[in-house]
Design a protein around this motif. Structure first.
Motif, PDB file in Angstrom:
ATOM      1  N   PHE A  27      49.989  59.529  45.112  1.00  0.00           N
ATOM      2  CA  PHE A  27      49.659  60.911  44.754  1.00  0.00           C
ATOM      3  C   PHE A  27      50.566  61.889  45.494  1.00  0.00           C
ATOM      4  CE2 PHE A  27      45.230  59.192  43.753  1.00  0.00           C
ATOM      5  CZ  PHE A  27      45.400  59.275  42.381  1.00  0.00           C
ATOM      6  N   VAL A  50      42.644  57.429  46.820  1.00  0.00           N
ATOM      7  CA  VAL A  50      43.773  57.370  47.752  1.00  0.00           C
ATOM      8  C   VAL A  50      45.054  56.941  47.056  1.00  0.00           C
ATOM      9  CG1 VAL A  50      44.611  56.393  49.920  1.00  0.00           C
ATOM     10  CG2 VAL A  50      42.188  56.947  49.663  1.00  0.00           C
ATOM     11  N   PRO A  52      46.952  55.909  43.315  1.00  0.00           N
ATOM     12  CA  PRO A  52      46.796  55.991  41.854  1.00  0.00           C
ATOM     13  C   PRO A  52      46.718  54.600  41.220  1.00  0.00           C
ATOM     14  CG  PRO A  52      49.056  56.548  42.493  1.00  0.00           C
ATOM     15  CD  PRO A  52      48.275  56.374  43.761  1.00  0.00           C
ATOM     16  N   THR A  53      45.925  54.478  40.154  1.00  0.00           N
ATOM     17  CA  THR A  53      45.874  53.224  39.393  1.00  0.00           C
ATOM     18  C   THR A  53      47.095  53.184  38.461  1.00  0.00           C
ATOM     19  OG1 THR A  53      44.631  54.196  37.561  1.00  0.00           O
ATOM     20  CG2 THR A  53      43.341  53.342  39.411  1.00  0.00           C
ATOM     21  N   GLN A  56      47.329  55.856  35.906  1.00  0.00           N
ATOM     22  CA  GLN A  56      47.580  57.157  36.560  1.00  0.00           C
ATOM     23  C   GLN A  56      49.048  57.288  36.982  1.00  0.00           C
ATOM     24  OE1 GLN A  56      44.527  57.070  39.607  1.00  0.00           O
ATOM     25  NE2 GLN A  56      42.889  57.162  38.079  1.00  0.00           N
ATOM     26  N   THR A  75      38.756  49.672  29.976  1.00  0.00           N
ATOM     27  CA  THR A  75      37.631  50.390  30.575  1.00  0.00           C
ATOM     28  C   THR A  75      37.638  50.144  32.090  1.00  0.00           C
ATOM     29  OG1 THR A  75      36.401  50.095  28.542  1.00  0.00           O
ATOM     30  CG2 THR A  75      35.112  50.631  30.493  1.00  0.00           C
ATOM     31  N   SER A  77      39.767  51.499  34.214  1.00  0.00           N
ATOM     32  CA  SER A  77      41.115  51.532  34.808  1.00  0.00           C
ATOM     33  C   SER A  77      41.501  52.920  35.339  1.00  0.00           C
ATOM     34  CB  SER A  77      42.147  51.046  33.790  1.00  0.00           C
ATOM     35  OG  SER A  77      42.159  51.880  32.660  1.00  0.00           O
ATOM     36  N   GLY A  78      40.593  53.884  35.243  1.00  0.00           N
ATOM     37  CA  GLY A  78      40.867  55.207  35.819  1.00  0.00           C
ATOM     38  C   GLY A  78      41.494  56.198  34.855  1.00  0.00           C
ATOM     39  N   LYS A  79      41.134  56.106  33.575  1.00  0.00           N
ATOM     40  CA  LYS A  79      41.735  57.007  32.583  1.00  0.00           C
ATOM     41  C   LYS A  79      41.315  58.463  32.801  1.00  0.00           C
ATOM     42  CE  LYS A  79      40.528  54.477  28.870  1.00  0.00           C
ATOM     43  NZ  LYS A  79      40.048  53.205  29.468  1.00  0.00           N
ATOM     44  N   THR A  80      40.097  58.679  33.298  1.00  0.00           N
ATOM     45  CA  THR A  80      39.623  60.060  33.458  1.00  0.00           C
ATOM     46  C   THR A  80      40.541  60.869  34.377  1.00  0.00           C
ATOM     47  OG1 THR A  80      37.408  59.124  33.294  1.00  0.00           O
ATOM     48  CG2 THR A  80      37.556  61.451  33.871  1.00  0.00           C
ATOM     49  N   GLU A 121      33.817  64.688  37.316  1.00  0.00           N
ATOM     50  CA  GLU A 121      35.093  64.454  38.013  1.00  0.00           C
ATOM     51  C   GLU A 121      35.937  65.729  38.044  1.00  0.00           C
ATOM     52  OE1 GLU A 121      37.508  60.847  37.943  1.00  0.00           O
ATOM     53  OE2 GLU A 121      35.748  59.668  37.393  1.00  0.00           O
TER      54      GLU A 121
HETATM   55  P1  ADP Z   1      38.053  54.506  32.352  1.00  0.00           P
HETATM   56  O1  ADP Z   1      37.919  55.878  31.755  1.00  0.00           O
HETATM   57  O2  ADP Z   1      39.446  53.963  32.235  1.00  0.00           O
HETATM   58  O3  ADP Z   1      37.023  53.552  31.816  1.00  0.00           O
HETATM   59  P2  ADP Z   1      37.193  55.813  34.768  1.00  0.00           P
HETATM   60  O4  ADP Z   1      38.111  56.964  34.731  1.00  0.00           O
HETATM   61  O5  ADP Z   1      35.778  56.055  34.371  1.00  0.00           O
HETATM   62  O6  ADP Z   1      37.778  54.593  33.918  1.00  0.00           O
HETATM   63  O7  ADP Z   1      37.272  55.179  36.260  1.00  0.00           O
HETATM   64  C1  ADP Z   1      36.525  54.067  36.658  1.00  0.00           C
HETATM   65  C2  ADP Z   1      36.108  54.215  38.106  1.00  0.00           C
HETATM   66  O8  ADP Z   1      37.250  54.154  38.960  1.00  0.00           O
HETATM   67  C3  ADP Z   1      35.413  55.540  38.412  1.00  0.00           C
HETATM   68  O9  ADP Z   1      34.341  55.304  39.268  1.00  0.00           O
HETATM   69  C4  ADP Z   1      36.497  56.344  39.126  1.00  0.00           C
HETATM   70  O10 ADP Z   1      35.944  57.303  39.991  1.00  0.00           O
HETATM   71  C5  ADP Z   1      37.267  55.266  39.858  1.00  0.00           C
HETATM   72  N1  ADP Z   1      38.680  55.627  40.108  1.00  0.00           N
HETATM   73  C6  ADP Z   1      39.543  56.170  39.228  1.00  0.00           C
HETATM   74  N2  ADP Z   1      40.760  56.345  39.766  1.00  0.00           N
HETATM   75  C7  ADP Z   1      40.680  55.929  41.049  1.00  0.00           C
HETATM   76  C8  ADP Z   1      41.612  55.858  42.143  1.00  0.00           C
HETATM   77  N3  ADP Z   1      42.861  56.268  41.996  1.00  0.00           N
HETATM   78  N4  ADP Z   1      41.164  55.362  43.311  1.00  0.00           N
HETATM   79  C9  ADP Z   1      39.885  54.938  43.444  1.00  0.00           C
HETATM   80  N5  ADP Z   1      38.958  54.963  42.471  1.00  0.00           N
HETATM   81  C10 ADP Z   1      39.343  55.444  41.269  1.00  0.00           C
END
Ligand code: ADP
Ligand code: MG
Length: 244
Positions: A27, A50, A52-53, A56, A75, A77-80, A121
């Motif tokens: 980040f 901390v 990025p996935t 991201q 699902t 993977s941190g898309k939000t 979020e």
């Molecule tokens: P998706 O939309 O791909 O199904 P989400 O965005 O809901 O996934 O994220 C899944 C989980 O991972 C959530 O609890 C989110 O807060 C957490 N998360 C997302 N990005 C990170 C990150 N960079 N580091 C730690 N946790 C993360």
């Protein structure tokens, strides 16, 4: 770039399109490359985001270079955050000339439950900043209908397509100043038959500067067609790709 190639291979990511921006490795990389807002970074760290996935690492620089994006990742993977971080940063940077300028960021989600999660979020990311964000709840829709609240006071709105199109049709919400549009869970949106409403919303987002992104766990042919029809030179990111 060799580092990018290695990172993509390790992350099992395939990225296609023209002039693809380099992924980020952290980040902090966003500070030097995109002048990431310091408060936005500290909000991320405080929420224990901390590193990025994979989705991201790729999506954030693509979005901050104002490119249209089609992102496919499983699902969980941190898309939000992959769409909210660049959305919030872009809206911070495009500070409008006047108060109540109008809605500049819009996130469409197929269900209210998912919209609530996105909104939570979003609230974490904008903490301590002067941005007005809202979810188009039933209560807010009522207030807008009765002119108790004006939609133009909000910078970013999260909504389902049905609720939004109703209020747009009654002319209580103006989408002509939307600069950033995100369509989340495009596959579910398609399955549930919201294509027509989504098209209607798009035709109301009339700004020539509109940037669009679409996030989904799968890209069935219907979603692909919808994407093709609305995007301009999109970059595609696929996480967990068999060829990666
Ligand atoms: P998706 O939309 O791909 O199904 P989400 O965005 O809901 O996934 O994220 C899944 C989980 O991972 C959530 O609890 C989110 O807060 C957490 N998360 C997302 N990005 C990170 C990150 N960079 N580091 C730690 N946790 C993360
Ligand atoms: Mg999601």
């Amino acid at each position: 770039d060799e580092d990018a190639r290695k990172l993509r291979k390790a992350n099992k990511v395939k990225v296609t399109g023209e002039d693809i921006p380099l992924p980020i490795g952290s980040f902090q990389d966003l500070i030097g490359r995109f002048q990431l807002d310091k408060k936005l970074l500290s909000n991320l760290i405080e929420a224990e985001f901390v590193e990025p996935t994979a989705i991201q690492c790729e999506s954030i620089p693509i979005s901050l270079q104002n490119r249209d994006l089609i992102a496919c990742a499983p699902t969980g993977s941190g898309k939000t955050l992959a769409f909210l971080i660049p959305l919030v940063q872009s809206i911070f940077q495009s500070s409008p000339k006047q108060k109540n300028y109008g809605i500049r960021g819009l996130v469409i989600s197929p269900t209210n439950e998912l919209a609530v999660q996105i909104f939570q979020e979003l609230q974490v990311l904008v903490r301590g900043k002067k941005l007005n964000v809202a979810i188009l709840s039933k209560q807010l829709a009522n207030k807008l209908s009765n002119d108790i609240v004006k939609a133009s006071k909000y910078d970013i709105i999260v909504s389902t397509p049905l609720r939004l199109i109703d209020i747009v049709k009654s002319e209580k919400v103006d989408l002509s100043r939307v600069e950033q549009l995100v369509i989340d869970e495009a596959d579910k949106l398609f399955d549930q038959g919201f294509v027509e409403q989504t098209d209607d919303i798009l035709s109301n987002c009339s700004s020539p500067h509109l940037r669009k992104s679409m996030f989904s766990a799968t890209i069935p042919s219907g979603v692909e067609e919808m994407a093709q029809s609305i995007m301009k030179d999109p970059i595609r990111v696929i996480v967990g790709h068999k060829e990666a």
